[in-house]
Design a protein around this motif. Structure first.
Motif, PDB file in Angstrom:
ATOM      1  N   LYS A 259      -1.100  11.140  -9.783  1.00  0.00           N
ATOM      2  CA  LYS A 259      -2.413  10.529 -10.009  1.00  0.00           C
ATOM      3  C   LYS A 259      -3.051  10.154  -8.682  1.00  0.00           C
ATOM      4  O   LYS A 259      -2.361   9.816  -7.720  1.00  0.00           O
ATOM      5  CB  LYS A 259      -2.281   9.246 -10.840  1.00  0.00           C
ATOM      6  CG  LYS A 259      -1.763   9.459 -12.230  1.00  0.00           C
ATOM      7  CD  LYS A 259      -1.639   8.137 -12.951  1.00  0.00           C
ATOM      8  CE  LYS A 259      -1.097   8.357 -14.357  1.00  0.00           C
ATOM      9  NZ  LYS A 259      -0.882   7.082 -15.045  1.00  0.00           N
ATOM     10  N   ALA A 260      -4.353  10.182  -8.656  1.00  0.00           N
ATOM     11  CA  ALA A 260      -5.079   9.652  -7.508  1.00  0.00           C
ATOM     12  C   ALA A 260      -4.905   8.134  -7.500  1.00  0.00           C
ATOM     13  O   ALA A 260      -4.796   7.499  -8.560  1.00  0.00           O
ATOM     14  CB  ALA A 260      -6.560  10.007  -7.597  1.00  0.00           C
ATOM     15  N   ILE A 261      -4.887   7.562  -6.319  1.00  0.00           N
ATOM     16  CA  ILE A 261      -4.696   6.114  -6.204  1.00  0.00           C
ATOM     17  C   ILE A 261      -5.817   5.354  -6.921  1.00  0.00           C
ATOM     18  O   ILE A 261      -5.578   4.307  -7.521  1.00  0.00           O
ATOM     19  CB  ILE A 261      -4.540   5.695  -4.726  1.00  0.00           C
ATOM     20  CG1 ILE A 261      -3.949   4.299  -4.648  1.00  0.00           C
ATOM     21  CG2 ILE A 261      -5.822   5.828  -3.964  1.00  0.00           C
ATOM     22  CD1 ILE A 261      -3.476   3.903  -3.283  1.00  0.00           C
TER      23      ILE A 261
ATOM     24  N   LEU B  28      -4.954   5.301 -10.693  1.00  0.00           N
ATOM     25  CA  LEU B  28      -3.889   4.344 -10.977  1.00  0.00           C
ATOM     26  C   LEU B  28      -4.417   2.916 -10.878  1.00  0.00           C
ATOM     27  O   LEU B  28      -4.114   2.074 -11.727  1.00  0.00           O
ATOM     28  CB  LEU B  28      -2.710   4.555 -10.029  1.00  0.00           C
ATOM     29  CG  LEU B  28      -1.487   3.679 -10.261  1.00  0.00           C
ATOM     30  CD1 LEU B  28      -0.973   3.788 -11.693  1.00  0.00           C
ATOM     31  CD2 LEU B  28      -0.391   4.034  -9.266  1.00  0.00           C
ATOM     32  N   ALA B  29      -5.223   2.628  -9.882  1.00  0.00           N
ATOM     33  CA  ALA B  29      -5.812   1.292  -9.739  1.00  0.00           C
ATOM     34  C   ALA B  29      -6.710   0.970 -10.930  1.00  0.00           C
ATOM     35  O   ALA B  29      -6.699  -0.162 -11.433  1.00  0.00           O
ATOM     36  CB  ALA B  29      -6.600   1.191  -8.436  1.00  0.00           C
ATOM     37  N   ALA B  30      -7.462   1.952 -11.420  1.00  0.00           N
ATOM     38  CA  ALA B  30      -8.327   1.733 -12.579  1.00  0.00           C
ATOM     39  C   ALA B  30      -7.499   1.436 -13.831  1.00  0.00           C
ATOM     40  O   ALA B  30      -7.877   0.587 -14.649  1.00  0.00           O
ATOM     41  CB  ALA B  30      -9.225   2.939 -12.810  1.00  0.00           C
TER      42      ALA B  30
ATOM     43  N   TRP C 126       0.836  -1.202   0.000  1.00  0.00           N
ATOM     44  CA  TRP C 126       0.000   0.000   0.000  1.00  0.00           C
ATOM     45  C   TRP C 126       0.872   1.253   0.000  1.00  0.00           C
ATOM     46  O   TRP C 126       0.606   2.204  -0.744  1.00  0.00           O
ATOM     47  CB  TRP C 126      -0.938   0.030   1.217  1.00  0.00           C
ATOM     48  CG  TRP C 126      -2.162  -0.823   1.044  1.00  0.00           C
ATOM     49  CD1 TRP C 126      -2.517  -1.898   1.786  1.00  0.00           C
ATOM     50  CD2 TRP C 126      -3.178  -0.677   0.049  1.00  0.00           C
ATOM     51  NE1 TRP C 126      -3.690  -2.429   1.315  1.00  0.00           N
ATOM     52  CE2 TRP C 126      -4.123  -1.695   0.259  1.00  0.00           C
ATOM     53  CE3 TRP C 126      -3.390   0.209  -0.996  1.00  0.00           C
ATOM     54  CZ2 TRP C 126      -5.257  -1.848  -0.544  1.00  0.00           C
ATOM     55  CZ3 TRP C 126      -4.516   0.066  -1.795  1.00  0.00           C
ATOM     56  CH2 TRP C 126      -5.432  -0.951  -1.563  1.00  0.00           C
ATOM     57  N   LYS C 127       1.905   1.248   0.823  1.00  0.00           N
ATOM     58  CA  LYS C 127       2.796   2.413   0.904  1.00  0.00           C
ATOM     59  C   LYS C 127       3.477   2.662  -0.444  1.00  0.00           C
ATOM     60  O   LYS C 127       3.497   3.790  -0.941  1.00  0.00           O
ATOM     61  CB  LYS C 127       3.841   2.190   1.996  1.00  0.00           C
ATOM     62  CG  LYS C 127       4.768   3.372   2.204  1.00  0.00           C
ATOM     63  CD  LYS C 127       5.710   3.104   3.370  1.00  0.00           C
ATOM     64  CE  LYS C 127       6.520   4.337   3.686  1.00  0.00           C
ATOM     65  NZ  LYS C 127       7.774   4.421   3.069  1.00  0.00           N
ATOM     66  N   ALA C 128       4.024   1.611  -1.040  1.00  0.00           N
ATOM     67  CA  ALA C 128       4.702   1.758  -2.331  1.00  0.00           C
ATOM     68  C   ALA C 128       3.716   2.181  -3.419  1.00  0.00           C
ATOM     69  O   ALA C 128       4.039   3.019  -4.275  1.00  0.00           O
ATOM     70  CB  ALA C 128       5.378   0.441  -2.710  1.00  0.00           C
ATOM     71  N   PHE C 129       2.514   1.639  -3.392  1.00  0.00           N
ATOM     72  CA  PHE C 129       1.489   1.982  -4.381  1.00  0.00           C
ATOM     73  C   PHE C 129       1.121   3.468  -4.276  1.00  0.00           C
ATOM     74  O   PHE C 129       1.012   4.166  -5.285  1.00  0.00           O
ATOM     75  CB  PHE C 129       0.271   1.082  -4.174  1.00  0.00           C
ATOM     76  CG  PHE C 129      -0.773   1.164  -5.250  1.00  0.00           C
ATOM     77  CD1 PHE C 129      -0.429   1.157  -6.588  1.00  0.00           C
ATOM     78  CD2 PHE C 129      -2.115   1.224  -4.923  1.00  0.00           C
ATOM     79  CE1 PHE C 129      -1.399   1.222  -7.587  1.00  0.00           C
ATOM     80  CE2 PHE C 129      -3.088   1.282  -5.897  1.00  0.00           C
ATOM     81  CZ  PHE C 129      -2.731   1.277  -7.234  1.00  0.00           C
ATOM     82  N   ARG C 130       0.975   3.958  -3.060  1.00  0.00           N
ATOM     83  CA  ARG C 130       0.680   5.388  -2.861  1.00  0.00           C
ATOM     84  C   ARG C 130       1.847   6.262  -3.324  1.00  0.00           C
ATOM     85  O   ARG C 130       1.640   7.324  -3.908  1.00  0.00           O
ATOM     86  CB  ARG C 130       0.360   5.658  -1.399  1.00  0.00           C
ATOM     87  CG  ARG C 130      -1.000   5.171  -0.994  1.00  0.00           C
ATOM     88  CD  ARG C 130      -1.370   5.633   0.418  1.00  0.00           C
ATOM     89  NE  ARG C 130      -2.643   5.064   0.787  1.00  0.00           N
ATOM     90  CZ  ARG C 130      -2.789   3.957   1.528  1.00  0.00           C
ATOM     91  NH1 ARG C 130      -1.728   3.326   1.985  1.00  0.00           N
ATOM     92  NH2 ARG C 130      -3.979   3.499   1.803  1.00  0.00           N
ATOM     93  N   GLU C 131       3.078   5.817  -3.055  1.00  0.00           N
ATOM     94  CA  GLU C 131       4.250   6.567  -3.507  1.00  0.00           C
ATOM     95  C   GLU C 131       4.279   6.679  -5.030  1.00  0.00           C
ATOM     96  O   GLU C 131       4.591   7.740  -5.575  1.00  0.00           O
ATOM     97  CB  GLU C 131       5.539   5.896  -3.013  1.00  0.00           C
ATOM     98  CG  GLU C 131       5.778   6.054  -1.531  1.00  0.00           C
ATOM     99  CD  GLU C 131       6.961   5.244  -1.034  1.00  0.00           C
ATOM    100  OE1 GLU C 131       7.691   4.626  -1.855  1.00  0.00           O
ATOM    101  OE2 GLU C 131       7.164   5.215   0.196  1.00  0.00           O
TER     102      GLU C 131
END
Length: 70
Positions: free
Chosen positions: A37-39, A42-44, A25-30
């Motif tokens: 981009k909003a998380i 990026l997930a979409a 989660w931390k790396a994904f937010r970074e």
């Protein structure tokens, strides 16, 4: 290392839950911050490209590829 955490995301207007380890989660937010981009966006984007993999696995692979040297 802590156990996986479930977080809600909104993809294409629909809520979904994704379970990842806190480190992912931390790396994904970074990565999202680095890309401006909003998380959820990026997930979409990852969701649209993931094929048959589940979303949590696709996010882990995406994070791994971003942090691994080419």
């Amino acid at each position: 290392m802590n156990g996986p955490e479930k977080h809600s995301l909104t993809l294409h207007g629909h809520r979904t839950s994704v379970t990842l380890e806190p480190e992912f989660w931390k790396a994904f937010r970074e990565i999202a911050d680095e890309d401006g981009k909003a998380i959820n966006l990026l997930a979409a984007e990852i969701d649209a490209e993931r094929g048959d993999a589940n979303l949590a696995s696709a996010i882990r692979v995406y994070v791994l590829r971003r942090f691994r040297p080419a």
